[in-house]
Structures are given as structure tokens and as C-alpha cells.
Scaffold this motif. Structure first.
Motif, PDB file in Angstrom:
ATOM      1  N   GLY A 192      11.580 -15.858   0.638  1.00 41.04           N
ATOM      2  CA  GLY A 192      11.189 -15.437   1.980  1.00 41.04           C
ATOM      3  C   GLY A 192      11.425 -13.975   2.278  1.00 41.04           C
ATOM      4  N   VAL A 193      11.548 -13.145   1.247  1.00 45.70           N
ATOM      5  CA  VAL A 193      11.794 -11.718   1.457  1.00 45.70           C
ATOM      6  C   VAL A 193      10.699 -11.126   2.346  1.00 45.70           C
ATOM      7  N   SER A 194      11.119 -10.348   3.344  1.00 43.09           N
ATOM      8  CA  SER A 194      10.141  -9.764   4.263  1.00 43.09           C
ATOM      9  C   SER A 194       9.887  -8.285   3.991  1.00 43.09           C
ATOM     10  N   ARG A 195      10.819  -7.635   3.348  1.00 42.53           N
ATOM     11  CA  ARG A 195      10.669  -6.199   3.079  1.00 42.53           C
ATOM     12  C   ARG A 195      11.533  -5.812   1.886  1.00 42.53           C
ATOM     13  N   VAL A 196      10.984  -4.936   1.051  1.00 46.38           N
ATOM     14  CA  VAL A 196      11.719  -4.395  -0.102  1.00 46.38           C
ATOM     15  C   VAL A 196      11.630  -2.878  -0.035  1.00 46.38           C
ATOM     16  N   ARG A 197      12.781  -2.241  -0.184  1.00 46.61           N
ATOM     17  CA  ARG A 197      12.815  -0.775  -0.261  1.00 46.61           C
ATOM     18  C   ARG A 197      13.553  -0.381  -1.535  1.00 46.61           C
ATOM     19  N   ARG A 198      13.002   0.612  -2.215  1.00 46.78           N
ATOM     20  CA  ARG A 198      13.597   1.105  -3.457  1.00 46.78           C
ATOM     21  C   ARG A 198      13.983   2.565  -3.262  1.00 46.78           C
ATOM     22  N   TYR A 199      15.218   2.870  -3.605  1.00 47.87           N
ATOM     23  CA  TYR A 199      15.734   4.232  -3.501  1.00 47.87           C
ATOM     24  C   TYR A 199      16.145   4.704  -4.895  1.00 47.87           C
ATOM     25  N   PRO A 200      15.318   5.525  -5.539  1.00 48.35           N
ATOM     26  CA  PRO A 200      15.646   6.024  -6.883  1.00 48.35           C
ATOM     27  C   PRO A 200      16.913   6.891  -6.863  1.00 48.35           C
ATOM     28  N   LEU A 201      17.705   6.761  -7.908  1.00 49.53           N
ATOM     29  CA  LEU A 201      18.923   7.541  -8.101  1.00 49.53           C
ATOM     30  C   LEU A 201      18.861   8.183  -9.480  1.00 49.53           C
ATOM     31  N   PRO A 202      18.005   9.192  -9.655  1.00 52.93           N
ATOM     32  CA  PRO A 202      17.781   9.742 -10.996  1.00 52.93           C
ATOM     33  C   PRO A 202      19.035  10.323 -11.637  1.00 52.93           C
ATOM     34  N   GLY A 203      19.921  10.885 -10.863  1.00 54.35           N
ATOM     35  CA  GLY A 203      21.143  11.449 -11.424  1.00 54.35           C
ATOM     36  C   GLY A 203      22.068  10.404 -12.021  1.00 54.35           C
ATOM     37  N   LEU A 204      21.874   9.149 -11.610  1.00 49.84           N
ATOM     38  CA  LEU A 204      22.686   8.043 -12.115  1.00 49.84           C
ATOM     39  C   LEU A 204      21.881   7.105 -13.011  1.00 49.84           C
ATOM     40  N   ALA A 205      20.635   7.451 -13.280  1.00 45.11           N
ATOM     41  CA  ALA A 205      19.722   6.603 -14.068  1.00 45.11           C
ATOM     42  C   ALA A 205      19.648   5.205 -13.467  1.00 45.11           C
ATOM     43  N   GLY A 206      19.541   5.175 -12.134  1.00 44.74           N
ATOM     44  CA  GLY A 206      19.510   3.880 -11.467  1.00 44.74           C
ATOM     45  C   GLY A 206      18.670   3.903 -10.210  1.00 44.74           C
ATOM     46  N   MET A 207      18.767   2.811  -9.471  1.00 45.61           N
ATOM     47  CA  MET A 207      18.065   2.696  -8.197  1.00 45.61           C
ATOM     48  C   MET A 207      18.808   1.714  -7.314  1.00 45.61           C
ATOM     49  N   ASN A 208      18.700   1.939  -6.029  1.00 44.26           N
ATOM     50  CA  ASN A 208      19.246   1.022  -5.043  1.00 44.26           C
ATOM     51  C   ASN A 208      18.070   0.254  -4.450  1.00 44.26           C
ATOM     52  N   LEU A 209      18.166  -1.057  -4.433  1.00 40.71           N
ATOM     53  CA  LEU A 209      17.102  -1.924  -3.946  1.00 40.71           C
ATOM     54  C   LEU A 209      17.622  -2.684  -2.738  1.00 40.71           C
ATOM     55  N   VAL A 210      16.911  -2.615  -1.636  1.00 43.48           N
ATOM     56  CA  VAL A 210      17.313  -3.293  -0.410  1.00 43.48           C
ATOM     57  C   VAL A 210      16.236  -4.314  -0.059  1.00 43.48           C
ATOM     58  N   LEU A 211      16.629  -5.581   0.015  1.00 42.81           N
ATOM     59  CA  LEU A 211      15.706  -6.674   0.296  1.00 42.81           C
ATOM     60  C   LEU A 211      16.124  -7.358   1.593  1.00 42.81           C
ATOM     61  N   ASP A 212      15.207  -7.450   2.533  1.00 36.19           N
ATOM     62  CA  ASP A 212      15.481  -8.071   3.825  1.00 36.19           C
ATOM     63  C   ASP A 212      15.029  -9.524   3.848  1.00 36.19           C
ATOM     64  N   ASP A 213      15.798 -10.337   4.539  1.00 41.00           N
ATOM     65  CA  ASP A 213      15.476 -11.749   4.788  1.00 41.00           C
ATOM     66  C   ASP A 213      15.346 -12.566   3.511  1.00 41.00           C
ATOM     67  N   VAL A 214      16.183 -12.277   2.538  1.00 43.42           N
ATOM     68  CA  VAL A 214      16.098 -12.960   1.249  1.00 43.42           C
ATOM     69  C   VAL A 214      17.238 -13.966   1.046  1.00 43.42           C
ATOM     70  N   LEU A 215      18.245 -13.949   1.917  1.00 41.52           N
ATOM     71  CA  LEU A 215      19.440 -14.775   1.691  1.00 41.52           C
ATOM     72  C   LEU A 215      19.405 -16.114   2.426  1.00 41.52           C
ATOM     73  N   GLN A 216      18.283 -16.460   3.016  1.00 37.47           N
ATOM     74  CA  GLN A 216      18.065 -17.774   3.620  1.00 37.47           C
ATOM     75  C   GLN A 216      19.188 -18.181   4.566  1.00 37.47           C
ATOM     76  N   GLY A 217      19.500 -17.305   5.485  1.00 38.94           N
ATOM     77  CA  GLY A 217      20.534 -17.590   6.473  1.00 38.94           C
ATOM     78  C   GLY A 217      21.849 -16.898   6.195  1.00 38.94           C
ATOM     79  N   GLY A 218      21.954 -16.251   5.087  1.00 42.13           N
ATOM     80  CA  GLY A 218      23.195 -15.565   4.744  1.00 42.13           C
ATOM     81  C   GLY A 218      24.158 -16.477   4.011  1.00 42.13           C
ATOM     82  N   VAL A 219      25.173 -15.896   3.434  1.00 41.96           N
ATOM     83  CA  VAL A 219      26.112 -16.625   2.595  1.00 41.96           C
ATOM     84  C   VAL A 219      26.771 -17.775   3.360  1.00 41.96           C
TER      85      VAL A 219
END
Length: 116
Positions: free
Chosen positions: A59-86
Motif C-alpha cells: 500500500g505504499v503511497s509515495r517513494v522518495r530517493r535521496y542519492p548519497l554519492p559521497g557514501l555510495a548509497g541512497m536514502n529511501l523514504v516510503l510512505d504508508d507502507v507499514l500497514q498501521g505501523g509497528v
């Protein structure tokens, strides 16, 4: 990159590792290449659209990707994916760490000559 004689498919976990955090309905996944030389492969294939499709069943409603080239990585933020939260979900384990394994199981195309 489609499979061919010059390309092979492998699981993302062979090239990268992930850390996860969750807060309410938002999942934060940090993905890092083991070898910085593989960062461009990750950047080309771990896209917002591809992640939206991978997590659609959650049920993910939004995905945002934030590249982190200096760390050879990326931060990924996904909204509404935890089905009510932990604490509010009825599923067995809504923690983000379990969903990082879904990400790491994603098939990616790599050059056939790539070791890993």
C-alpha cells in the motif's frame, strides 16, 4: 539493462547492504554499495518507480530517493507502507527491518564480467 550475453541478473544483496528505520507509517531504508564502484549500477536501477512497484502490495503511497554519492548509497523514504505501523498492524511483523530484506532480494542486472 536487460539480460543478455553481456549482462546477468543477481540479487541486490550481493552488491549492497541496507539499514531500516520506521516511524508510524513511514519506512526509511538506507542502501549502501559494498564497493563504491557499483554505486552507478544501484543508482540506475533502484528507482522510485521500481520501488513503488516492489512495495505496491504493502500500500505504499509515495517513494522518495535521496542519492548519497559521497557514501555510495541512497536514502529511501516510503510512505504508508507499514500497514498501521509497528504497534498498530495486525500482521506478524511490521518492522521496517523485515522490509529491507524485500529490497535486498530485488533482482538487478549487472555486467556479466562483474564479480560479486
Amino acid at each position: 539493462m536487460a539480460p543478455s550475453d553481456d549482462v546477468k541478473m543477481m540479487s541486490l544483496h550481493r552488491l549492497a547492504h541496507a539499514r531500516a528505520g520506521d516511524k508510524g507509517e513511514r519506512l526509511n531504508l538506507a542502501l549502501f554499495a559494498y564497493d563504491p564502484r557499483h554505486y552507478d549500477i544501484l543508482l540506475a536501477q533502484i528507482t522510485e518507480d521500481r520501488l513503488q512497484a516492489l512495495f505496491a502490495h504493502r500500500g505504499v503511497s509515495r517513494v522518495r530517493r535521496y542519492p548519497l554519492p559521497g557514501l555510495a548509497g541512497m536514502n529511501l523514504v516510503l510512505d504508508d507502507v507499514l500497514q498501521g505501523g509497528v504497534n498498530g498492524a495486525l500482521n506478524l511483523d511490521g518492522h521496517g527491518k523485515t522490509l529491507s530484506f524485500l529490497l535486498l532480494g530485488m533482482a538487478i542486472a549487472v555486467p556479466a564480467t562483474l564479480e560479486g
